[in-house]
Scaffold this active site. Structure first.
Site, mmCIF file in Angstrom:
data_model
loop_
_atom_site.group_PDB
_atom_site.id
_atom_site.type_symbol
_atom_site.label_atom_id
_atom_site.label_comp_id
_atom_site.label_asym_id
_atom_site.label_seq_id
_atom_site.Cartn_x
_atom_site.Cartn_y
_atom_site.Cartn_z
ATOM 1 N N LYS A 130 -28.918 -18.521 -19.388
ATOM 2 C CA LYS A 130 -28.825 -17.945 -20.730
ATOM 3 C C LYS A 130 -28.534 -19.051 -21.730
ATOM 4 O O LYS A 130 -27.751 -19.953 -21.431
ATOM 5 C CB LYS A 130 -27.677 -16.915 -20.795
ATOM 6 C CG LYS A 130 -27.874 -15.725 -19.878
ATOM 7 C CD LYS A 130 -26.689 -14.772 -19.898
ATOM 8 C CE LYS A 130 -26.908 -13.656 -18.859
ATOM 9 N NZ LYS A 130 -25.726 -12.849 -18.600
ATOM 10 N N ASP A 155 0.844 -1.195 0.000
ATOM 11 C CA ASP A 155 0.000 0.000 0.000
ATOM 12 C C ASP A 155 0.878 1.243 0.000
ATOM 13 O O ASP A 155 0.580 2.239 -0.650
ATOM 14 C CB ASP A 155 -0.897 0.050 1.249
ATOM 15 C CG ASP A 155 -1.976 -1.008 1.190
ATOM 16 O OD1 ASP A 155 -2.027 -1.725 0.163
ATOM 17 O OD2 ASP A 155 -2.749 -1.133 2.159
ATOM 18 N N CYS A 177 -45.805 5.754 28.567
ATOM 19 C CA CYS A 177 -46.331 6.846 29.399
ATOM 20 C C CYS A 177 -47.747 6.572 29.894
ATOM 21 O O CYS A 177 -48.341 7.410 30.561
ATOM 22 C CB CYS A 177 -46.272 8.163 28.632
ATOM 23 S SG CYS A 177 -47.466 8.214 27.288
ATOM 24 N N ASP A 215 0.757 4.183 -2.726
ATOM 25 C CA ASP A 215 0.436 5.578 -2.395
ATOM 26 C C ASP A 215 1.535 6.523 -2.851
ATOM 27 O O ASP A 215 1.264 7.614 -3.357
ATOM 28 C CB ASP A 215 0.223 5.736 -0.883
ATOM 29 C CG ASP A 215 -1.052 5.038 -0.447
ATOM 30 O OD1 ASP A 215 -1.875 4.720 -1.321
ATOM 31 O OD2 ASP A 215 -1.211 4.798 0.769
ATOM 32 N N GLU A 261 -23.167 -5.277 -13.347
ATOM 33 C CA GLU A 261 -23.900 -4.761 -12.201
ATOM 34 C C GLU A 261 -22.964 -4.024 -11.256
ATOM 35 O O GLU A 261 -21.904 -4.541 -10.906
ATOM 36 C CB GLU A 261 -24.510 -5.992 -11.515
ATOM 37 C CG GLU A 261 -25.795 -5.768 -10.824
ATOM 38 C CD GLU A 261 -27.017 -5.640 -11.732
ATOM 39 O OE1 GLU A 261 -26.898 -5.588 -12.974
ATOM 40 O OE2 GLU A 261 -28.107 -5.552 -11.162
ATOM 41 N N LYS A 275 -27.553 -14.127 -10.338
ATOM 42 C CA LYS A 275 -28.230 -12.869 -10.634
ATOM 43 C C LYS A 275 -27.860 -11.900 -9.518
ATOM 44 O O LYS A 275 -28.293 -12.039 -8.374
ATOM 45 C CB LYS A 275 -29.745 -13.078 -10.697
ATOM 46 C CG LYS A 275 -30.492 -11.827 -11.123
ATOM 47 C CD LYS A 275 -31.945 -12.146 -11.406
ATOM 48 C CE LYS A 275 -32.721 -10.968 -11.932
ATOM 49 N NZ LYS A 275 -32.533 -9.716 -11.259
HETATM 50 S S1 IVH Z 1 -28.027 -10.418 -18.454
HETATM 51 C C1 IVH Z 1 -30.632 -8.337 -21.960
HETATM 52 N N1 IVH Z 1 -26.932 -11.433 -16.330
HETATM 53 O O1 IVH Z 1 -30.947 -8.274 -13.802
HETATM 54 C C2 IVH Z 1 -30.507 -8.436 -20.497
HETATM 55 N N2 IVH Z 1 -28.431 -9.617 -16.039
HETATM 56 O O2 IVH Z 1 -34.074 -7.840 -14.644
HETATM 57 C C3 IVH Z 1 -29.155 -8.898 -20.146
HETATM 58 N N3 IVH Z 1 -28.671 -8.898 -13.699
HETATM 59 O O3 IVH Z 1 -31.221 -5.495 -15.879
HETATM 60 C C4 IVH Z 1 -28.994 -9.020 -18.710
HETATM 61 N N4 IVH Z 1 -27.281 -10.371 -12.846
HETATM 62 O O4 IVH Z 1 -29.251 -5.571 -14.298
HETATM 63 C C5 IVH Z 1 -27.779 -10.506 -16.794
HETATM 64 N N5 IVH Z 1 -25.827 -12.436 -14.542
HETATM 65 C C6 IVH Z 1 -26.662 -11.516 -15.018
HETATM 66 C C7 IVH Z 1 -27.312 -10.593 -14.166
HETATM 67 C C8 IVH Z 1 -28.201 -9.653 -14.722
HETATM 68 C C9 IVH Z 1 -28.083 -9.356 -12.588
HETATM 69 C C10 IVH Z 1 -29.645 -7.785 -13.729
HETATM 70 C C11 IVH Z 1 -29.508 -6.834 -14.874
HETATM 71 C C12 IVH Z 1 -30.847 -6.782 -15.535
HETATM 72 C C13 IVH Z 1 -31.737 -7.356 -14.493
HETATM 73 C C14 IVH Z 1 -32.862 -8.099 -15.150
#
Ligand code: IVH
Length: 665
Positions: free
Chosen positions: A288, A34, A409, A38, A173, A115
């Site tokens: 996904k 650190d 009270c 700095d 995020e 998520k």
């Molecule tokens: S993919 C096209 N992956 O959840 C949308 N979203 O309601 C692509 N979020 O607005 C999003 N973790 O802010 C994706 N692993 C993740 C995520 C994520 C959190 C959030 C994101 C999005 C909301 C969906």
């Protein structure tokens, strides 16, 4: 050092610091002390000051926060920011997979991720350099928060690697880790400020702060989960996450490929438990379709991609023993039943108390002494009792009823709507303490250093009995109190003194009249102009105002008809508080004669808004940035170097606060 040498040195330092930052924050494998960090940063800062021509918005010096802004630009997203479709059970997931399988001919697999429960941010990189960070906004237009984003140490400002396309967007995020959130709340408590509800709201609020220096102190993180662009070097989501990691993004290693629903389920079950030990808040899993080719064929609905689905975790429930019920008296006298529980770990924290809301809810639950109850966190934050395990009830257990007198009270309670109230608003202790807490809070009188503990202490010592007593306090009264020294005593007194300048609407809000929130207070102050007009107004007069309903009108009349409250207002008036609306832009004289000022730094006698108001009152104007039209740069303590440089180069006079005071005196 020649200019050429300085340039080289600046470049080397930037590179070293960037590398050290990446190792420390992204890889969590620091290799520079650190101290050394700095030192190098300081050296770089000095060089950049001496050679402003080498300014680079992506320099590691920007991590501590650049100049404050007055507002965020709204910018259209090149690719809209959509949301995800949500599901709450396996059947929903099964149906989704069935649905999309019918839409495409080829086989596909999944990428499963956490998520993250934060705030989404889209970052544009051109030639590897961060150029713009936008919030989601309405999905089509977002706010440009780039200067704030630059303070996020886990967000790279320059990408690593040789396969970065010319333009790429990294989405993810913005988060505040659980640990960091705790730390910030401990700080808040220590300084007597209100604590934050949850990390997501705090992250979202922080990202919208106008001063990047404060943002830098909150230690935000950026977790990347998505890349977008025309020439991506990968063809599936799993590899995209790997690539984002390679480029220097922070991507927690908790994503997986899944071949089918069973493997998706394994991940969900695994994380349903593990998530409580994960350093960041998560509220589900995102599934996904892995292959971009298939994603493209599935496409988007108006709101969300068809190729992704969020699975939300159910709220966790625990069974625990009820030890008893307390009745808490709030600021407005409302009595709330609260269950005391045998401590139980719930969604990451130990829960010992949970709300029972009101009498009706208690009746519905049919609580008995010694019952076992189910608790759950409402919105993942406030624990509440949601049910009773009747099979565990002891025979002969006594039912628990609501009370009919104030537990503090002893005043008989009055029922209004679903709630009971203690109407002794002037001497019931918890009400008064909460009134004082409200009065000093940031949105009201904004008095620093008076947290609940200090208020409790002042109360115990008999130094304050109501908000008006605050204005009688002297440094000597405070300096010998436990935990307070001369310095904080002085600060508190000066903050109380400063609060006398707060405008009428804040005073009105601070009084804590039931149903009169900050907005209603503004409307009322603006309409009635002063407290006398408001006190004399009939219920009909008040109700006639747009935005003010009968509940507020009645509450105001009740408040002012109480002689104790009238006395209180009299005292506050004598103390010098504003009970009249400041004609904000009322010009008192033309001493400044239309001159244009830019303000930078902090000032001894004014808040920023106060200074702006003062300039306008004397017929001057305030601009946000230095240009050839600026007449003066009014520089306080620590003015922004870029403003100073600009003023110097345009030969605009730089004046001090004292100079300013002389101008208007
Ligand atoms: S993919 C096209 N992956 O959840 C949308 N979203 O309601 C692509 N979020 O607005 C999003 N973790 O802010 C994706 N692993 C993740 C995520 C994520 C959190 C959030 C994101 C999005 C909301 C969906």
């Amino acid at each position: 050092m020649t200019k050429e040498e300085a340039k080289k040195k600046i470049e080397t330092l930037r590179k070293e610091l960037r590398e050290a930052n990446y190792k420390y924050y992204v890889l969590a494998q620091p290799d520079m002390s650190d101290y050394e960090f700095d030192k190098k940063l300081e050296e770089l800062q000095k060089l950049e000051q001496t050679y402003p021509e080498f300014y680079d918005p992506n320099s590691p010096t920007q991590r501590v926060g650049g100049e404050p802004t007055t507002e965020f630009k709204t910018v259209r997203h090149k690719y809209p920011m959509l949301s995800l479709e949500k599901s709450y059970n396996i059947q929903d997931l099964k149906d989704w997979i069935k649905r999309i399988s019918k839409m495409v001919a080829e086989n596909f697999s999944f990428c499963v991720e956490l998520k993250y429960d934060g705030v989404s941010l889209s970052n544009q990189y051109l030639d590897k350099k961060l150029v713009q960070s936008l919030t989601r906004g309405d999905g089509i237009y977002g706010d440009d928060v780039t200067t704030n984003a630059r303070t996020i140490r886990t967000l790279p400002m320059i990408l690593r690697g040789n396969d970065v396309p010319r333009e790429v967007f990294a989405r993810g995020e913005v988060m505040i880790s659980k640990k960091n959130f705790e730390r910030i709340n401990i700080e808040q408590r220590k300084t007597g400020l209100p604590t934050y509800m949850n990390a997501r709201n705090l992250a979202s609020g922080t990202l919208k702060l106008l001063d990047p220096k404060i943002v830098a102190k909150r230690n935000l993180d950026f977790i990347a989960y998505f890349m977008l662009g025309e020439e991506l070097p990968v063809d599936n989501q799993y590899d995209a996450l790997k690539k984002l990691e390679e480029w220097g993004f922070f991507v927690p290693h908790d994503y997986k490929k899944a071949k089918n629903l069973d493997e998706v389920m394994d991940f969900i079950l695994d994380w349903g438990v593990k998530r409580f030990d994960f350093p960041y808040d998560t509220d589900g899993i995102v599934v996904k379709v892995n292959e971009f080719e298939v994603q493209k064929k599935l496409g988007y609905t108006a709101k969300s991609p068809r190729w992704a689905m969020a699975y939300k975790f159910p709220a966790e429930q625990k069974l625990t023993k009820l030890l008893g019920v307390d009745f808490q008296v709030g600021r407005t006298g409302k009595v709330t039943p609260v269950a005391n529980l045998a401590p139980v770990k719930l969604a990451g924290t130990i829960v010992k108390r949970a709300t029972l809301h009101n009498e009706d809810n208690m009746k519905k639950l049919d609580l008995h002494e010694g019952d076992y109850v189910y608790v759950e966190k409402a919105g993942e934050v406030i624990p509440q009792v949601v049910g009773v395990e009747k099979s565990k009830r002891q025979p002969g257990a006594k039912p628990i009823n609501f009370i009919d007198h104030c537990p503090v009270c002893n005043t008989p309670l009055v029922k209004q709507g679903a709630d009971y109230f203690c109407v002794n608003t002037t001497t019931c202790e918890p009400q008064i303490k909460a009134q004082i807490e409200h009065f000093v809070s940031r949105k009201a009188m904004d008095i620093d250093g008076l947290g609940p503990e200090t208020i409790e202490l002042l109360f115990k010592e008999g130094l304050i009995h109501n908000v008006a007593d605050l204005y009688q306090l002297k440094t000597d009264d405070l300096k010998d109190l436990e935990r307070l020294g001369q310095k904080s005593a002085k600060n508190i007194i000066s903050s109380i003194e400063k609060s006398k300048n707060q405008p009428f609407d804040r005073v009105l809000f601070g009084l804590g009249i039931r149903h009169v929130g900050a907005t209603a207070a503004k409307i009322l102050a603006h309409h009635f102009k002063n407290i006398d007009n408001l006190m004399q107004a009939s219920k009909e007069d008040i109700m006639a105002i747009n935005g003010i309903g009968p509940k507020i009108a009645e509450s105001i009349q009740n408040y002012f008809s109480n002689p104790q409250n009238q006395k209180l207002i009299q005292k506050l008036r004598q103390a010098g508080l504003n009970f009249e609306e400041n004609q904000e832009h009322k010009v008192i004289d033309q001493k400044l004669d239309g001159k244009r000022f830019v303000i930078s730094g902090s000032f001894a006698h004014f808040s920023r808004d106060g200074l702006k108001e003062s300039i306008e009152k004397h017929g001057g104007k305030v601009m946000s940035s230095v240009s050839k039209n600026t007449d003066y740069l009014l520089a306080g303590e620590k003015p922004g170097p870029s403003k100073v440089n600009k003023a110097q180069s345009l030969e605009i006079p730089i004046i001090s606060e004292d100079d300013y005071l002389k101008m208007i005196s």
